[in-house]
Design a protein around this motif. Structure first.
Motif, PDB file in Angstrom:
ATOM      1  N   VAL A   1       0.824  -1.217   0.000  1.00 14.13           N
ATOM      2  CA  VAL A   1       0.000   0.000   0.000  1.00 14.13           C
ATOM      3  C   VAL A   1       0.853   1.261   0.000  1.00 14.13           C
ATOM      4  O   VAL A   1       0.563   2.227  -0.716  1.00 14.13           O
ATOM      5  CB  VAL A   1      -0.962  -0.015   1.223  1.00 14.13           C
ATOM      6  CG1 VAL A   1      -1.662   1.320   1.362  1.00 14.13           C
ATOM      7  CG2 VAL A   1      -1.979  -1.133   1.058  1.00 14.13           C
ATOM      8  N   ALA A   2       1.936   1.240   0.760  1.00 11.36           N
ATOM      9  CA  ALA A   2       2.782   2.430   0.893  1.00 11.36           C
ATOM     10  C   ALA A   2       3.361   2.892  -0.448  1.00 11.36           C
ATOM     11  O   ALA A   2       3.742   4.044  -0.610  1.00 11.36           O
ATOM     12  CB  ALA A   2       3.923   2.135   1.869  1.00 11.36           C
ATOM     13  N   PHE A   3       3.419   1.963  -1.443  1.00 15.72           N
ATOM     14  CA  PHE A   3       4.096   2.271  -2.703  1.00 15.72           C
ATOM     15  C   PHE A   3       3.128   2.527  -3.855  1.00 15.72           C
ATOM     16  O   PHE A   3       3.520   2.622  -5.003  1.00 15.72           O
ATOM     17  CB  PHE A   3       5.059   1.122  -3.067  1.00 15.72           C
ATOM     18  CG  PHE A   3       6.015   0.819  -1.963  1.00 15.72           C
ATOM     19  CD1 PHE A   3       7.165   1.580  -1.803  1.00 15.72           C
ATOM     20  CD2 PHE A   3       5.759  -0.198  -1.045  1.00 15.72           C
ATOM     21  CE1 PHE A   3       8.046   1.326  -0.761  1.00 15.72           C
ATOM     22  CE2 PHE A   3       6.632  -0.454  -0.003  1.00 15.72           C
ATOM     23  CZ  PHE A   3       7.780   0.313   0.144  1.00 15.72           C
ATOM     24  N   ALA A   4       1.855   2.647  -3.511  1.00 15.91           N
ATOM     25  CA  ALA A   4       0.809   2.719  -4.537  1.00 15.91           C
ATOM     26  C   ALA A   4       0.963   3.932  -5.445  1.00 15.91           C
ATOM     27  O   ALA A   4       0.569   3.891  -6.609  1.00 15.91           O
ATOM     28  CB  ALA A   4      -0.565   2.700  -3.874  1.00 15.91           C
ATOM     29  N   GLY A   5       1.551   5.019  -4.961  1.00 14.75           N
ATOM     30  CA  GLY A   5       1.610   6.236  -5.769  1.00 14.75           C
ATOM     31  C   GLY A   5       2.758   6.290  -6.762  1.00 14.75           C
ATOM     32  O   GLY A   5       2.870   7.232  -7.547  1.00 14.75           O
ATOM     33  N   LEU A   6       3.619   5.284  -6.770  1.00 17.58           N
ATOM     34  CA  LEU A   6       4.803   5.347  -7.627  1.00 17.58           C
ATOM     35  C   LEU A   6       4.493   4.883  -9.052  1.00 17.58           C
ATOM     36  O   LEU A   6       3.642   4.013  -9.253  1.00 17.58           O
ATOM     37  CB  LEU A   6       5.910   4.464  -7.034  1.00 17.58           C
ATOM     38  CG  LEU A   6       6.480   4.925  -5.686  1.00 17.58           C
ATOM     39  CD1 LEU A   6       7.378   3.844  -5.097  1.00 17.58           C
ATOM     40  CD2 LEU A   6       7.249   6.228  -5.853  1.00 17.58           C
ATOM     41  N   PRO A   7       5.189   5.463 -10.043  1.00 17.03           N
ATOM     42  CA  PRO A   7       4.938   5.056 -11.438  1.00 17.03           C
ATOM     43  C   PRO A   7       5.616   3.728 -11.767  1.00 17.03           C
ATOM     44  O   PRO A   7       6.556   3.677 -12.549  1.00 17.03           O
ATOM     45  CB  PRO A   7       5.527   6.210 -12.245  1.00 17.03           C
ATOM     46  CG  PRO A   7       6.614   6.751 -11.380  1.00 17.03           C
ATOM     47  CD  PRO A   7       6.187   6.541  -9.963  1.00 17.03           C
ATOM     48  N   LEU A   8       5.136   2.680 -11.146  1.00 10.47           N
ATOM     49  CA  LEU A   8       5.661   1.342 -11.424  1.00 10.47           C
ATOM     50  C   LEU A   8       4.590   0.321 -11.056  1.00 10.47           C
ATOM     51  O   LEU A   8       3.567   0.669 -10.475  1.00 10.47           O
ATOM     52  CB  LEU A   8       6.958   1.083 -10.650  1.00 10.47           C
ATOM     53  CG  LEU A   8       7.048   1.445  -9.169  1.00 10.47           C
ATOM     54  CD1 LEU A   8       6.218   0.531  -8.298  1.00 10.47           C
ATOM     55  CD2 LEU A   8       8.498   1.402  -8.723  1.00 10.47           C
ATOM     56  N   ARG A   9       4.854  -0.915 -11.414  1.00 15.91           N
ATOM     57  CA  ARG A   9       3.912  -1.989 -11.098  1.00 15.91           C
ATOM     58  C   ARG A   9       4.398  -2.700  -9.844  1.00 15.91           C
ATOM     59  O   ARG A   9       5.583  -2.915  -9.662  1.00 15.91           O
ATOM     60  CB  ARG A   9       3.826  -2.959 -12.282  1.00 15.91           C
ATOM     61  CG  ARG A   9       2.669  -3.915 -12.247  1.00 15.91           C
ATOM     62  CD  ARG A   9       2.236  -4.319 -13.688  1.00 15.91           C
ATOM     63  NE  ARG A   9       3.381  -4.708 -14.518  1.00 15.91           N
ATOM     64  CZ  ARG A   9       3.982  -5.900 -14.446  1.00 15.91           C
ATOM     65  NH1 ARG A   9       3.583  -6.797 -13.564  1.00 15.91           N
ATOM     66  NH2 ARG A   9       4.995  -6.186 -15.242  1.00 15.91           N
ATOM     67  N   LEU A  10       3.454  -3.030  -8.963  1.00 15.66           N
ATOM     68  CA  LEU A  10       3.816  -3.697  -7.715  1.00 15.66           C
ATOM     69  C   LEU A  10       3.587  -5.190  -7.844  1.00 15.66           C
ATOM     70  O   LEU A  10       2.589  -5.627  -8.416  1.00 15.66           O
ATOM     71  CB  LEU A  10       2.967  -3.141  -6.567  1.00 15.66           C
ATOM     72  CG  LEU A  10       3.185  -1.656  -6.267  1.00 15.66           C
ATOM     73  CD1 LEU A  10       2.123  -1.163  -5.284  1.00 15.66           C
ATOM     74  CD2 LEU A  10       4.584  -1.414  -5.719  1.00 15.66           C
TER      75      LEU A  10
ATOM     76  N   THR B   1      11.350   2.272   1.376  1.00 18.09           N
ATOM     77  CA  THR B   1      10.453   3.406   1.634  1.00 18.09           C
ATOM     78  C   THR B   1      10.074   3.971   0.274  1.00 18.09           C
ATOM     79  O   THR B   1      10.828   3.830  -0.699  1.00 18.09           O
ATOM     80  CB  THR B   1      11.168   4.519   2.428  1.00 18.09           C
ATOM     81  OG1 THR B   1      12.297   4.970   1.642  1.00 18.09           O
ATOM     82  CG2 THR B   1      11.658   4.011   3.775  1.00 18.09           C
ATOM     83  N   PRO B   2       8.919   4.625   0.182  1.00 16.74           N
ATOM     84  CA  PRO B   2       8.528   5.230  -1.104  1.00 16.74           C
ATOM     85  C   PRO B   2       9.576   6.220  -1.596  1.00 16.74           C
ATOM     86  O   PRO B   2       9.868   6.271  -2.792  1.00 16.74           O
ATOM     87  CB  PRO B   2       7.206   5.933  -0.780  1.00 16.74           C
ATOM     88  CG  PRO B   2       6.665   5.208   0.405  1.00 16.74           C
ATOM     89  CD  PRO B   2       7.858   4.756   1.202  1.00 16.74           C
ATOM     90  N   GLU B   3      10.198   6.963  -0.681  1.00 16.14           N
ATOM     91  CA  GLU B   3      11.214   7.947  -1.085  1.00 16.14           C
ATOM     92  C   GLU B   3      12.442   7.235  -1.652  1.00 16.14           C
ATOM     93  O   GLU B   3      13.006   7.656  -2.677  1.00 16.14           O
ATOM     94  CB  GLU B   3      11.644   8.811   0.119  1.00 16.14           C
ATOM     95  CG  GLU B   3      10.543   9.641   0.762  1.00 16.14           C
ATOM     96  CD  GLU B   3       9.543   8.797   1.571  1.00 16.14           C
ATOM     97  OE1 GLU B   3       9.954   7.795   2.206  1.00 16.14           O
ATOM     98  OE2 GLU B   3       8.335   9.123   1.552  1.00 16.14           O
ATOM     99  N   GLY B   4      12.835   6.169  -0.970  1.00 20.63           N
ATOM    100  CA  GLY B   4      14.017   5.420  -1.415  1.00 20.63           C
ATOM    101  C   GLY B   4      13.782   4.778  -2.776  1.00 20.63           C
ATOM    102  O   GLY B   4      14.656   4.805  -3.658  1.00 20.63           O
ATOM    103  N   VAL B   5      12.595   4.205  -2.967  1.00 18.64           N
ATOM    104  CA  VAL B   5      12.283   3.565  -4.242  1.00 18.64           C
ATOM    105  C   VAL B   5      12.184   4.620  -5.335  1.00 18.64           C
ATOM    106  O   VAL B   5      12.669   4.425  -6.456  1.00 18.64           O
ATOM    107  CB  VAL B   5      10.970   2.743  -4.135  1.00 18.64           C
ATOM    108  CG1 VAL B   5      10.566   2.196  -5.496  1.00 18.64           C
ATOM    109  CG2 VAL B   5      11.137   1.605  -3.125  1.00 18.64           C
TER     110      VAL B   5
END
Lengths: 66, 529
Positions: free
Chosen positions: B463-472, B513-517
């Motif tokens: 959930v924490a990474f949902a906003g990133l332009p990538l596929r989870l 973390t979303p920032e790190g990714v």
């Protein structure tokens, strides 16, 4: 730490070893002796078992430049 | 040709571009519709881009040529939609044997572990692979292939490239944003730009023959040094589909090209090898000398070189075709991202930063093999004889015997797109390296990765990474059914891997973390901080 080439005297009976090397080639043709020495280099390189030491020996064996 | 393959002449068609008052403009032109150019074109089509492919001929590869399709190439082809077809048609092999005289020196298994979708290699004639790519390109319905269109002139400008093309109806001119030169070892694009192709040539001639015969010999690569049937030289035997066998015979530096290519010269050589009882027909043969060369740079403004146009190797190790396929794989997602405005043109510089070392690795390995197979001086010949003699009796010497170190995927160990590890990983797949396959549920990891940026999560909440332009891709209990993702990626404890669109690892994290990714993603898109 990388092992280094040890060029201090390490053999107990250097005269015997040297003679064995000479005796082995005594009756060989030049080609046979070349091949003998190549095989010996390969056997000894493997026996050393440390790539860096073998590479250092290759450097040490190059003709001296003055 | 006596094989099961039917050559089709693809029709030359006169197109509107040839009559245009002003040169027509295309986003991407690919010079050369061979193995690598077609791989690139299909990759671009899969990514939703139209490219125009120009080929000087009107048919696929004449002769089997590049036959050994490596595991990484099959994985790339699978992403493009022809992996299963290649694996099905191809002859699967994992083992090789090296003989000295009539004695077996050693046998090797290239894929000793299970849990990979594709084998180490399949043998498949280049004409099949090219045909599958052409059909896939047509099926995707994007872009265009023009046969009997030969690029003869190239002019590079600040924001576009002007290309002059020779056709049966005479020359015409087009412009493009990007020109991808996949026009082989004699690249017209390279010549038109006056760019150098440095390296070395080898003097030994090799007779390469495809023979059709029915044989129950095992499917393995057999390589002989000094075989009884071809004294003092080397020989190779390898099975292909359609009961075709590849035979390479070393002829030495003094071979009379014209005489050796005559059937009455070839047949006795083959009879000596195959035995007088074996019935065979010759499907194709060719006489080669080899060279190892590369361009100094693969990227010249708006012109990018791939495959043999950029670098060429001797065939020992199957590194030509497989290396070129990896070029296409590396370039396509980058060029697509630039064209879509998602990345700056600096990303293209990383194509060169990653693929020049790959070419050097292939050149190094294939030069070493060629030097061992065809010694260039008395010392090389002496040591080879010493090695082969010792190898008959001693295991250590077999490690020196070099009949070709077979292609594995380049690891891009110094990739500028890779981020340093966050947290500790013991082994696993380091940033820069291509993904390792493993079973995933009823599927395969690589199939799930596809051609996008993917964040693989183990033991972390997606959930924490949902906003990133990538596929989870969050693994759930039981997904890693054989535990091979855990062991191959050091993910027995929680962690995450960021994969690039070419399935290379961009970064990995113990505590993502979303920032790190996000930072790793930016870096993988060429935005160096």
């Amino acid at each position: 730490m990388t092992a280094t080439l040890d060029t201090s005297p390490r053999l107990k009976r250097p005269d015997d070893v040297y003679q064995a090397l000479m005796d082995a080639q005594k009756t060989m043709t030049a080609r046979e002796a070349d091949l003998f020495r190549a095989r010996l280099v390969l056997l000894l390189a493997n026996q050393v078992g440390d790539d860096d030491v073998v590479l250092a020996a290759i450097e040490a064996a190059r003709p001296e430049t003055s | 040709m006596a094989s099961g393959f039917n050559y089709v002449a693809y029709p030359y068609r006169h197109v509107a571009d040839q009559d245009a008052a002003e040169p027509a403009h295309h986003a991407v032109i690919v010079a050369g519709g061979g193995l690598v150019g077609l791989t690139f074109a299909v990759d671009m089509a899969v990514r939703g881009h139209d490219v125009l492919v120009l080929d000087d001929n009107d048919r696929v590869s004449v002769g089997s040529r590049s036959i050994c399709v490596a595991k990484r190439s099959l994985e790339i082809f699978d992403r493009l939609g022809i992996g299963a077809r290649c694996a099905e048609k191809g002859v699967v092999w994992n083992t090789g044997k090296v003989l000295h005289g009539d004695r077996l020196l050693y046998a090797f298994d290239l894929l000793p572990e299970k849990g990979h979708r594709f084998p180490a290699f399949v043998n498949l004639q280049q004409y099949y692979v090219e045909t599958f790519l052409i059909e896939r390109f047509a099926e995707l319905g994007r872009g265009e292939l023009r046969w009997k269109n030969k690029v003869v002139g190239v002019e590079t400008g600040e924001d576009r490239v002007t290309v002059t093309v020779e056709t049966p109806d005479g020359p015409y001119t087009m412009t493009c944003d990007w020109l991808v030169a996949a026009d082989g070892v004699k690249s017209s694009v390279r010549n038109a730009l006056g760019l150098t192709f440095e390296g070395e040539s080898f003097h030994d001639h090799f007779l390469i023959t495809d023979v059709v015969m029915h044989s129950d010999m095992p499917v393995e690569r057999r390589f002989w040094f000094d075989p009884p049937f071809h004294g003092g030289k080397s020989a190779l035997l390898h099975k292909q589909p359609d009961n075709i066998w590849r035979i390479d015979l070393q002829l030495g530096p003094d071979a009379d090209r014209e005489a050796e290519m005559r059937e009455e010269a070839i047949v006795p050589r083959l009879k000596a090898m195959l035995g007088p009882e074996t019935a065979f027909t010759i499907d194709w043969s060719s006489l080669y000398t080899f060279q190892c060369r590369r361009m100094e740079r693969f990227h010249h403004g708006r012109v990018v070189f791939v495959g043999d146009a950029a670098h060429t190797v001797s065939p020992f190790g199957a590194r030509g075709g497989n290396g070129g396929i990896q070029d296409a794989d590396n370039l396509a997602w980058k060029l697509a991202a630039i064209m879509e405005g998602r990345a700056g043109e600096t990303l293209l510089e990383t194509y060169e930063a990653e693929r020049v070392p790959a070419a050097d690795e292939n050149i190094l390995n294939s030069t070493r093999a060629t030097d061992f197979i065809a010694p260039k001086n008395a010392a090389m010949e002496l040591f080879r004889e010493a090695v082969l003699g010792l190898a008959d009796h001693h295991a250590f010497a077999r490690a020196f015997v070099n009949s070709g170190r077979l292609s594995v995927a380049h690891k891009c160990a110094a990739s500028p797109l890779a981020s340093p590890d966050e947290g500790v990983f013991a082994g696993g797949v380091a940033p820069g390296w291509p993904a390792l396959d493993a079973p995933l549920g009823n599927n395969w990891l690589l199939e799930k990765l596809g051609g996008d940026f993917v964040l693989l999560l183990v033991g972390h909440d997606p959930v924490a990474f949902a906003g990133l332009p990538l596929r989870l891709l969050a693994l759930e209990a039981g997904d890693d059914r054989d535990g091979l993702i855990a062991s191959r990626y050091d993910l027995a404890t929680p962690g995450a891997y960021l994969f690039r669109p070419d399935q290379h690892v961009a970064a990995r994290f113990r505590h993502p973390t979303p920032e790190g990714v996000r930072a790793a993603l930016d870096r993988a898109m060429g935005q160096m901080q």
